[in-house]
Design an enzyme around this catalytic site. Structure first.
Site, PDB file in Angstrom:
ATOM      1  N   SER A 154       0.848  -1.204   0.000  1.00 42.92           N
ATOM      2  CA  SER A 154       0.000   0.000   0.000  1.00 42.92           C
ATOM      3  C   SER A 154       0.872   1.238   0.000  1.00 42.92           C
ATOM      4  CB  SER A 154      -0.880   0.023   1.249  1.00 42.92           C
ATOM      5  OG  SER A 154      -0.114   0.391   2.381  1.00 42.92           O
ATOM      6  N   ASP A 155       0.381   2.324  -0.599  1.00 43.23           N
ATOM      7  CA  ASP A 155       1.011   3.605  -0.330  1.00 43.23           C
ATOM      8  C   ASP A 155       0.797   3.874   1.162  1.00 43.23           C
ATOM      9  OD1 ASP A 155       2.285   6.006  -0.423  1.00 43.23           O
ATOM     10  OD2 ASP A 155       1.187   6.782  -2.148  1.00 43.23           O
ATOM     11  N   TRP A 156       1.586   4.792   1.687  1.00 44.58           N
ATOM     12  CA  TRP A 156       1.612   4.992   3.134  1.00 44.58           C
ATOM     13  C   TRP A 156       0.258   5.485   3.652  1.00 44.58           C
ATOM     14  CZ3 TRP A 156       5.290   2.581   1.325  1.00 44.58           C
ATOM     15  CH2 TRP A 156       6.438   2.228   2.040  1.00 44.58           C
ATOM     16  N   PHE A 157      -0.343   4.718   4.535  1.00 40.18           N
ATOM     17  CA  PHE A 157      -1.660   5.011   5.117  1.00 40.18           C
ATOM     18  C   PHE A 157      -2.794   4.923   4.096  1.00 40.18           C
ATOM     19  CE2 PHE A 157       1.468   7.349   7.698  1.00 40.18           C
ATOM     20  CZ  PHE A 157       1.185   6.849   8.963  1.00 40.18           C
ATOM     21  N   ALA A 158      -2.591   4.155   3.023  1.00 42.07           N
ATOM     22  CA  ALA A 158      -3.628   4.070   1.984  1.00 42.07           C
ATOM     23  C   ALA A 158      -4.573   2.888   2.199  1.00 42.07           C
ATOM     24  CB  ALA A 158      -2.996   3.972   0.600  1.00 42.07           C
TER      25      ALA A 158
END
Ligand code: BGC
Length: 774
Positions: A259-263
């Site tokens: 995942s992209d960060w916090f996605a």
């Protein structure tokens, strides 16, 4: 009526070992030895206060697995000292040089490896694809064209992974703007505003946004980062159509999705949709919850095995089991005052030439009249603009402050917001008026190199050697009183900044435009250099008779000043071409100039309909009959070229061609999509008096309704000495001549048709043409 909707595609495909991924059996064997807790530990990052890695996967010591360190970014190792700062994506794009894309990524991979990083979060960045002119991250990607972006991206994947690091190709897919890239709570109503939904139709997805990712998967990228935005109303990181369907089934992707960060915004649903690893922390939705979900029967252990096997397969595939690799994260540290990690100089002195060559090759000369460039042993030069000098301050590479480096334009104002990672709200910073030269953009793609060469420093060094008188004024836009009329030339330096987290306020700024006009009013040899992190309009002054030369200098990395000096003095000929079009006016873009603001019915679930389909950039300008100021693929140099002798050879007997590919799925899709079915050659002759490189381009018109008039399907960069001729060659693969058949759900070749083929110096300077008959 399926527009903007995402059908469910389950179950999540297991890794099959196709396409050289046979080492996945090692991964299977290792995963078999893991406890459930160990397997889930692989799928999520954990907070680590001492590590300087952007993401951390814990070690499993008893099995000899040392954990993983995931680190940005695409132009060098982020948040680290003793690293090099390489040219940004847009700069490599402007070089149109596949060898350079490979070598640069290979060198970057080496620095990650020496710092103890396992996964390089780019290169390559293959999305955004420049849909929105003001898009804040367009500079991280190579170009606005899927073919060019994919061709360079494939080389970048190989470069990184050949040097012992996992390449994470990002952002999959449709992250075309920074505004609303993440959900946030509306402070007025206390209601969540979801991330914007990039509503992309099936054909546009295949022919445009997914195209470069297919190249990366084919090249063997071992990981892919899903994007922040929603795609067709389902968050990219738990979109089963995108991850299970397009990526893991159709493209046969064998690695893991991170995942992209916090996605990540959901637990089990993201796992079943095809997400394998969550960053930066697993504990919110996965971690113990995922273990518990297996125990209570909500998800099968087989599914967790699938995720863990993909992660470990990527690890083996990129030779991370090599015992001679440095310890994980060894050269990165979270805290530079209280230093806990040894200082490791990650640079390889052998890469110095590559850094300089890369810096040179992304410069694009777009105007050169009155014999202005190269300079001819100037006796006096006057230098203007804050972009000529170093910023007054450099930033410590610790604590992730490096991102600020990109925000250097005096007139930078963030009027549209979206700075995350969690928020998407307006940033709490006033643009930092560093007012210095710009070698890169801001955000996770910023680097803090050991040194930065500014144009002024390099010019001053040269002047000292040659006894040239210099004058300068870095601060005012109205410097006319300073101009000494004996100046051989007035060199004006501008920039156009951009950073992750915010879209750009404009594609021109009045301070810089006034500066050019003021200097040009008094100096009849005004040479403008623009360090631009995206398109920059020049119509306010481009036709001014005293503006004699203009260079788009893009983002050259640490050797910026030396590179422009070599070009200005003619030590080397410029050899870049525009990887995007430069229109005359903002209005030429129509609805894709700026991100849409959502104040109507879709306020809480913003809808971004990609209604223009594949018609962005030159595809749109060609179709609408809009005459750009400088077209896609355009660039001048210090010599001239002639084109001749176009030859087309069908390498496969047309009578044996089928309309649809028949080959098995390998990474990248059907194997025969990648087969060459025609070869095109042409001769390029240098008709001037200096050596230079030409970027010959091949465009194809796919003979079907609603296709672009022409699209790029080949390019070849050749260096040609004066009066000599070189042959350029383009290989057309089945996929290059196919369209996505929405009903047949496959790539379709128009067997029995004539394809117009053009070879030339830009998308509008098409010197040769002929038909390819299939
Ligand atoms: C960016 C990614 C980056 C990640 C880790 C995110 O905000 O979108 O490109 O790799 O942060 O820093």
């Amino acid at each position: 009526h399926f527009y903007g909707q995402s059908p469910p595609i389950y179950p999540s495909p297991e890794i099959s070992g196709t396409g050289g991924w046979n080492e996945f059996s090692k991964a299977q064997a290792l995963v078999l030895q893991m406890t459930l807790e160990e397997k889930t530990s692989l799928t999520g990052g954990y907070p680590n206060e001492t590590s300087g890695c952007g993401g951390n996967i814990p070690a499993i010591a008893r099995l000899g697995f040392p954990g993983m360190c995931l680190q940005d970014g695409p132009n060098g190792v982020r948040a680290a000292d003793f690293v090099n700062g390489y040219p940004s994506g847009i700069h490599v794009g402007a070089s149109w040089n596949k060898t350079l894309a490979y070598s640069q990524s290979h060198a970057i991979g080496g620095e990650f490896r020496r710092k103890g990083a396992t996964v390089a979060l780019g290169p390559p960045v293959l999305g955004p694809l420049g849909r929105i002119a003001l898009g804040g991250r367009n500079w991280e990607t190579y170009s606005n064209d899927p073919y060019l972006t994919g061709a360079l991206g494939a080389e970048a994947v190989k470069g990184v992974q050949d040097n012992g690091v996992i390449s994470c190709t990002k952002h999959f897919v449709g992250n075309e703007q920074e505004m609303h890239r993440n959900p946030r709570v509306d402070p007025d109503t206390n209601t969540t505003i979801e991330a914007s939904s990039s509503n992309i139709d099936d054909r546009t997805m295949h022919e445009h946004y997914m195209w470069p990712f297919a190249d990366a998967v084919h090249a063997g990228t071992a990981s892919i980062m899903c994007a922040y935005e929603r795609l067709n109303n389902s968050y990219s990181c738990h979109n089963s159509k995108l991850l299970n369907g397009l990526l893991k089934t159709e493209l046969g992707f064998q690695g893991f999705v991170v995942s992209d960060w916090f996605a990540q915004h959901t637990g089990i649903a993201s796992a079943t949709a095809g997400l394998d690893m969550v960053m930066p922390y697993g504990y919110e939705f996965w971690g113990d919850n995922l273990t518990e979900a297996v125990r209570n029967g909500s998800i099968s252990e087989g599914h967790i095995n699938n995720m863990a096997t993909r992660i470990m397969a990527a690890w083996y595939f990129s030779h991370q089991d090599d015992k001679s690799l440095p310890p994980v994260g060894v050269g990165l540290t979270a805290n530079f005052e209280d230093r806990r990690a040894p200082t490791i100089d990650a640079r390889d002195p052998n890469d110095a030439g590559l850094l300089m060559e890369g810096a040179i090759q992304g410069h694009v000369l777009v105007k050169n009249v009155k014999n202005s460039l190269p300079l001819k042993a100037p006796r006096m030069l006057s230098i203007y603009g804050y972009d000529a000098k170093l910023p007054d301050k450099s930033f410590s590479s610790g604590g992730y402050n490096g991102w600020a480096l990109g925000l250097q334009s005096q007139n930078y104002r963030s009027i549209v917001c979206g700075f995350g990672p969690i928020g998407g709200q307006c940033p709490a910073f006033e643009p930092i008026a560093i007012n210095g030269t710009m070698i890169g953009g801001g955000g996770s793609g910023a680097v803090t190199p050991v040194y930065m060469s500014s144009p002024f420093d390099a010019l001053e060094k040269r002047a000292r050697r040659e006894g040239t008188q210099l004058f300068w004024d870095f601060n005012t836009e109205n410097a006319t009183s300073n101009i000494n009329s004996n100046s051989d030339a007035c060199l004006v330096f501008l920039n156009a900044a951009s950073s992750e987290g915010v879209d750009r306020p404009s594609v021109r700024d009045s301070f810089s435009d006034s500066l050019v006009k003021n200097i040009a009013a008094d100096c009849d040899n005004t040479i403008v250099t623009i360090h631009n992190a995206g398109v920059r309009l020049v119509d306010e002054w481009i036709e001014h008779p005293n503006v004699t030369a203009v260079i788009f200098a893009h983002l050259p990395g640490q050797d910026s000043g030396e590179a422009i000096t070599k070009i200005l003095y003619g030590d080397v000929s410029p050899s870049g071409k525009l990887p995007y079009s430069v229109p005359r006016n903002e209005s030429d873009y129509g609805p894709v100039y700026a991100p849409v603001t959502h104040s109507g019915w879709d306020r809480y679930f913003p809808q971004d309909d990609f209604k223009e389909g594949v018609f962005t950039d030159y595809r749109a300008f060609d179709r609408e009959g809009i005459d750009p100021r400088f077209e896609f693929g355009f660039g001048l140099t210090y010599t001239t070229f002639e084109y001749s002798n176009l030859k087309i050879e069908n390498t496969v007997d047309s009578s044996t061609l089928t309309s649809y590919p028949m080959g098995p799925i390998i990474p990248g899709g059907h194997s025969d999509l990648w087969d060459t079915i025609a070869t095109v050659t042409a001769d390029v002759t240098n008709t001037g008096s200096v050596e230079a490189a030409e970027i010959a381009q091949l465009y194809v018109g796919i003979p079907m309704q609603d296709q672009p008039i022409r699209q790029l399907r080949g390019f070849d960069k050749v260096t040609v000495p004066p009066e000599e001729t070189r042959t350029v060659e383009f290989k057309l693969r089945r996929r290059d001549l196919s369209t996505w058949d929405v009903h047949g759900q496959n790539w379709r070749l128009l067997v029995g048709s004539d394809y117009p083929v053009y070879v030339g110096a830009s998308s509008r300077n098409l010197k040769l043409s002929a038909n390819l008959s299939l």
